[in-house]
Design an enzyme around this catalytic site. Structure first.
Site, PDB file in Angstrom:
ATOM      1  N   GLY A  68       0.763  -1.247   0.000  1.00 56.32           N
ATOM      2  CA  GLY A  68       0.000   0.000   0.000  1.00 56.32           C
ATOM      3  C   GLY A  68       0.789   1.289   0.000  1.00 56.32           C
ATOM      4  O   GLY A  68       0.210   2.342   0.246  1.00 56.32           O
TER       5      GLY A  68
ATOM      6  N   TRP B 121       2.080   2.932  -2.540  1.00 53.73           N
ATOM      7  CA  TRP B 121       1.614   3.840  -3.616  1.00 53.73           C
ATOM      8  C   TRP B 121       0.261   4.442  -3.229  1.00 53.73           C
ATOM      9  O   TRP B 121      -0.002   5.607  -3.482  1.00 53.73           O
ATOM     10  CB  TRP B 121       1.521   3.105  -4.965  1.00 53.73           C
ATOM     11  CG  TRP B 121       2.851   2.955  -5.641  1.00 53.73           C
ATOM     12  CD1 TRP B 121       4.067   2.852  -5.051  1.00 53.73           C
ATOM     13  CD2 TRP B 121       3.098   2.910  -7.055  1.00 53.73           C
ATOM     14  NE1 TRP B 121       5.056   2.728  -5.999  1.00 53.73           N
ATOM     15  CE2 TRP B 121       4.495   2.759  -7.235  1.00 53.73           C
ATOM     16  CE3 TRP B 121       2.294   2.944  -8.188  1.00 53.73           C
ATOM     17  CZ2 TRP B 121       5.093   2.664  -8.497  1.00 53.73           C
ATOM     18  CZ3 TRP B 121       2.875   2.856  -9.450  1.00 53.73           C
ATOM     19  CH2 TRP B 121       4.267   2.724  -9.601  1.00 53.73           C
TER      20      TRP B 121
ATOM     21  N   ASP C 295      -5.746  -5.423  -4.993  1.00 57.55           N
ATOM     22  CA  ASP C 295      -4.642  -6.399  -4.947  1.00 57.55           C
ATOM     23  C   ASP C 295      -5.199  -7.788  -4.649  1.00 57.55           C
ATOM     24  O   ASP C 295      -6.277  -7.931  -4.071  1.00 57.55           O
ATOM     25  CB  ASP C 295      -3.607  -6.022  -3.881  1.00 57.55           C
ATOM     26  CG  ASP C 295      -2.238  -6.641  -4.168  1.00 57.55           C
ATOM     27  OD1 ASP C 295      -1.339  -5.924  -4.632  1.00 57.55           O
ATOM     28  OD2 ASP C 295      -2.073  -7.868  -3.945  1.00 57.55           O
TER      29      ASP C 295
ATOM     30  N   ASP D 247      -8.159 -10.355  -8.310  1.00 53.63           N
ATOM     31  CA  ASP D 247      -7.162 -10.552  -9.362  1.00 53.63           C
ATOM     32  C   ASP D 247      -7.505  -9.620 -10.523  1.00 53.63           C
ATOM     33  O   ASP D 247      -8.602  -9.704 -11.082  1.00 53.63           O
ATOM     34  CB  ASP D 247      -7.250 -12.027  -9.794  1.00 53.63           C
ATOM     35  CG  ASP D 247      -6.242 -12.376 -10.870  1.00 53.63           C
ATOM     36  OD1 ASP D 247      -5.706 -11.450 -11.511  1.00 53.63           O
ATOM     37  OD2 ASP D 247      -6.007 -13.578 -11.070  1.00 53.63           O
TER      38      ASP D 247
ATOM     39  N   ASP E  94       1.660  -1.141 -10.229  1.00 52.46           N
ATOM     40  CA  ASP E  94       3.025  -1.544  -9.858  1.00 52.46           C
ATOM     41  C   ASP E  94       3.067  -3.065  -9.738  1.00 52.46           C
ATOM     42  O   ASP E  94       3.869  -3.621  -9.006  1.00 52.46           O
ATOM     43  CB  ASP E  94       3.374  -0.866  -8.512  1.00 52.46           C
ATOM     44  CG  ASP E  94       4.824  -1.066  -8.112  1.00 52.46           C
ATOM     45  OD1 ASP E  94       5.671  -1.243  -9.005  1.00 52.46           O
ATOM     46  OD2 ASP E  94       5.110  -1.056  -6.901  1.00 52.46           O
TER      47      ASP E  94
ATOM     48  N   LYS F 101       4.265  -0.654 -14.322  1.00 49.04           N
ATOM     49  CA  LYS F 101       5.585  -1.302 -14.307  1.00 49.04           C
ATOM     50  C   LYS F 101       5.729  -2.185 -15.547  1.00 49.04           C
ATOM     51  O   LYS F 101       4.794  -2.898 -15.922  1.00 49.04           O
ATOM     52  CB  LYS F 101       5.691  -2.148 -13.039  1.00 49.04           C
ATOM     53  CG  LYS F 101       6.963  -2.943 -13.040  1.00 49.04           C
ATOM     54  CD  LYS F 101       7.562  -3.342 -11.753  1.00 49.04           C
ATOM     55  CE  LYS F 101       6.791  -3.890 -10.623  1.00 49.04           C
ATOM     56  NZ  LYS F 101       7.459  -3.542  -9.369  1.00 49.04           N
TER      57      LYS F 101
HETATM   58  N1  SAM Z   1       2.881  -0.652  -5.220  1.00 44.51           N
HETATM   59  C1  SAM Z   1       2.865  -1.501  -4.049  1.00 44.51           C
HETATM   60  C2  SAM Z   1       3.278  -0.652  -2.862  1.00 44.51           C
HETATM   61  O1  SAM Z   1       3.773   0.435  -3.086  1.00 44.51           O
HETATM   62  O2  SAM Z   1       3.083  -1.086  -1.723  1.00 44.51           O
HETATM   63  C3  SAM Z   1       3.775  -2.697  -4.224  1.00 44.51           C
HETATM   64  C4  SAM Z   1       3.242  -3.677  -5.211  1.00 44.51           C
HETATM   65  S1  SAM Z   1       4.068  -5.217  -5.165  1.00 44.51           S
HETATM   66  C5  SAM Z   1       5.586  -4.842  -5.961  1.00 44.51           C
HETATM   67  C6  SAM Z   1       3.250  -6.148  -6.404  1.00 44.51           C
HETATM   68  C7  SAM Z   1       1.845  -6.536  -6.030  1.00 44.51           C
HETATM   69  O3  SAM Z   1       1.218  -7.054  -7.204  1.00 44.51           O
HETATM   70  C8  SAM Z   1       1.747  -7.657  -4.992  1.00 44.51           C
HETATM   71  O4  SAM Z   1       1.116  -7.172  -3.833  1.00 44.51           O
HETATM   72  C9  SAM Z   1       0.875  -8.717  -5.678  1.00 44.51           C
HETATM   73  O5  SAM Z   1      -0.070  -9.314  -4.814  1.00 44.51           O
HETATM   74  C10 SAM Z   1       0.181  -7.898  -6.751  1.00 44.51           C
HETATM   75  N2  SAM Z   1      -0.350  -8.685  -7.865  1.00 44.51           N
HETATM   76  C11 SAM Z   1       0.341  -9.554  -8.661  1.00 44.51           C
HETATM   77  N3  SAM Z   1      -0.505 -10.106  -9.555  1.00 44.51           N
HETATM   78  C12 SAM Z   1      -1.743  -9.570  -9.330  1.00 44.51           C
HETATM   79  C13 SAM Z   1      -3.015  -9.752  -9.926  1.00 44.51           C
HETATM   80  N4  SAM Z   1      -3.177 -10.603 -10.950  1.00 44.51           N
HETATM   81  N5  SAM Z   1      -4.073  -9.058  -9.461  1.00 44.51           N
HETATM   82  C14 SAM Z   1      -3.910  -8.213  -8.393  1.00 44.51           C
HETATM   83  N6  SAM Z   1      -2.722  -7.999  -7.800  1.00 44.51           N
HETATM   84  C15 SAM Z   1      -1.650  -8.665  -8.247  1.00 44.51           C
END
Ligand code: SAM
Length: 305
Positions: free
Chosen positions: A53, A55, A75, A91, A116, A156
């Site tokens: 969280g 961002w 997420d 998802d 992200d 990203k």
């Molecule tokens: N931007 C976030 C922050 O600042 O705290 C960090 C994000 S982290 C690098 C990547 C996130 O992508 C993870 O929490 C993961 O659960 C989520 N994620 C990956 N695939 C996903 C999907 N298909 N649907 C939703 N979230 C997804």
């Protein structure tokens, strides 16, 4: 690695905790904003793949500070609540999640969509790049439903060999697309961010969730773009060059900074996948079973009689 050594190795990790950010990624969004003024005039935003969280924290502070902002965070993982942030656990590649997000913006489109998202990295570069691209396209698909004309999309990307295909797809929808590498994103990582400004879908384009942009028949050889269809987008680094280098280790007492004191993480993960292992370890139950046949032969056994 001890608690302190991680602070020493990763200065942005440490600064994130000291500044109350849930993750070091906060600096990436802040540095992107500094370069592109992403938050100017923004009152409604979507944060895709938002956990834990940081961002969303940045968004809620920058656009929700006056109480007029509206942030929707999504997420797969549960996320601790944040003021001014509506959360959806789901998802983003699933139709049901996309529909739930879109419902929040009926009649009032978003100014900014950020993503992200990162899949669990397998280490197989082609697979990781493919999964990342699919996540980005899922995010773009949602953005086409909720962004206002002229709106902005930041996501990203992995700068792998097929990245130009993604740039081309993004250019179909935005008047400006460029690739940005914030200083807080490690040089050693192929991660960068596509900054897409001026949402301007092709004439006659009707967003359609039943026909997602995801290319399930993706074939890396077939999908190579050449000649006029190949798009090369500008590459920009952002964040002050004199700011900390995310690949370097720094002494714990930073020059000109305050004396080092360990700071615990701002928001520990709610139910991380490794939780069970930690509990077992605490109870001393994680030790591997030792079978007599695996034991090294003791010296006594081997000494001549
Ligand atoms: N931007 C976030 C922050 O600042 O705290 C960090 C994000 S982290 C690098 C990547 C996130 O992508 C993870 O929490 C993961 O659960 C989520 N994620 C990956 N695939 C996903 C999907 N298909 N649907 C939703 N979230 C997804």
């Amino acid at each position: 690695m001890g608690r302190t050594s991680k602070d020493k190795r990763d200065v942005y990790y440490r600064l994130a905790k000291e500044n109350g950010w849930r993750a070091r990624s906060a600096f990436k969004l802040l540095q992107l904003d500094k370069e592109f003024q992403l938050f100017q005039g923004v009152t409604r935003a979507v944060d895709l793949c938002a956990a834990p969280g940081s961002w969303s924290q940045v968004l809620s502070q920058k656009i929700g500070g006056q109480g007029s902002g509206h942030v929707v965070a999504v997420d797969l993982q549960a996320m601790a609540p944040l003021p001014g942030v509506v959360q959806i656990q789901g998802d983003i590649t699933q139709l049901s999640t996309a529909k739930e997000i879109i419902q929040h913006f009926k009649g009032c489109p978003a100014d900014l969509v950020v993503c992200d998202g990162a899949p669990d990295v397998t280490g197989l570069h082609d697979v990781d790049e493919y999964m990342q691209a699919q996540l980005l396209l899922a995010a773009l698909n949602i953005a086409t439903h909720v962004l206002k004309p002229g709106g902005c999309f930041v996501a990203k990307i992995f700068r792998g060999r097929d990245v130009t295909l993604l740039y081309s797809q993004l250019r179909v929808f935005f008047s400006s697309v460029l690739c940005a590498k914030p200083r807080s994103s490690r040089n050693s990582s192929i991660e960068a961010f596509a900054v897409c400004q001026g949402y301007d879908p092709p004439e006659g384009f009707i967003p359609d969730l039943s026909k997602p942009l995801l290319d399930h028949s993706y074939d890396p050889d077939f999908n190579q773009l050449d000649g006029p269809t190949r798009i090369i987008v500008p590459f920009v680094t952002c964040g002050d060059l004199s700011s900390y280098d995310s690949d370097r280790s720094y002494p714990l007492d930073l020059e000109g900074g305050s004396k080092y004191k360990y700071t615990p993480p701002t928001q520990p993960p709610i139910s991380p996948p490794y939780q069970e292992a930690c509990t077992l370890k605490k109870k001393g139950q994680l030790a591997k079973e030792i079978h007599p046949q695996d034991c090294p032969i003791s010296r006594v056994d081997t000494l001549p009689q």
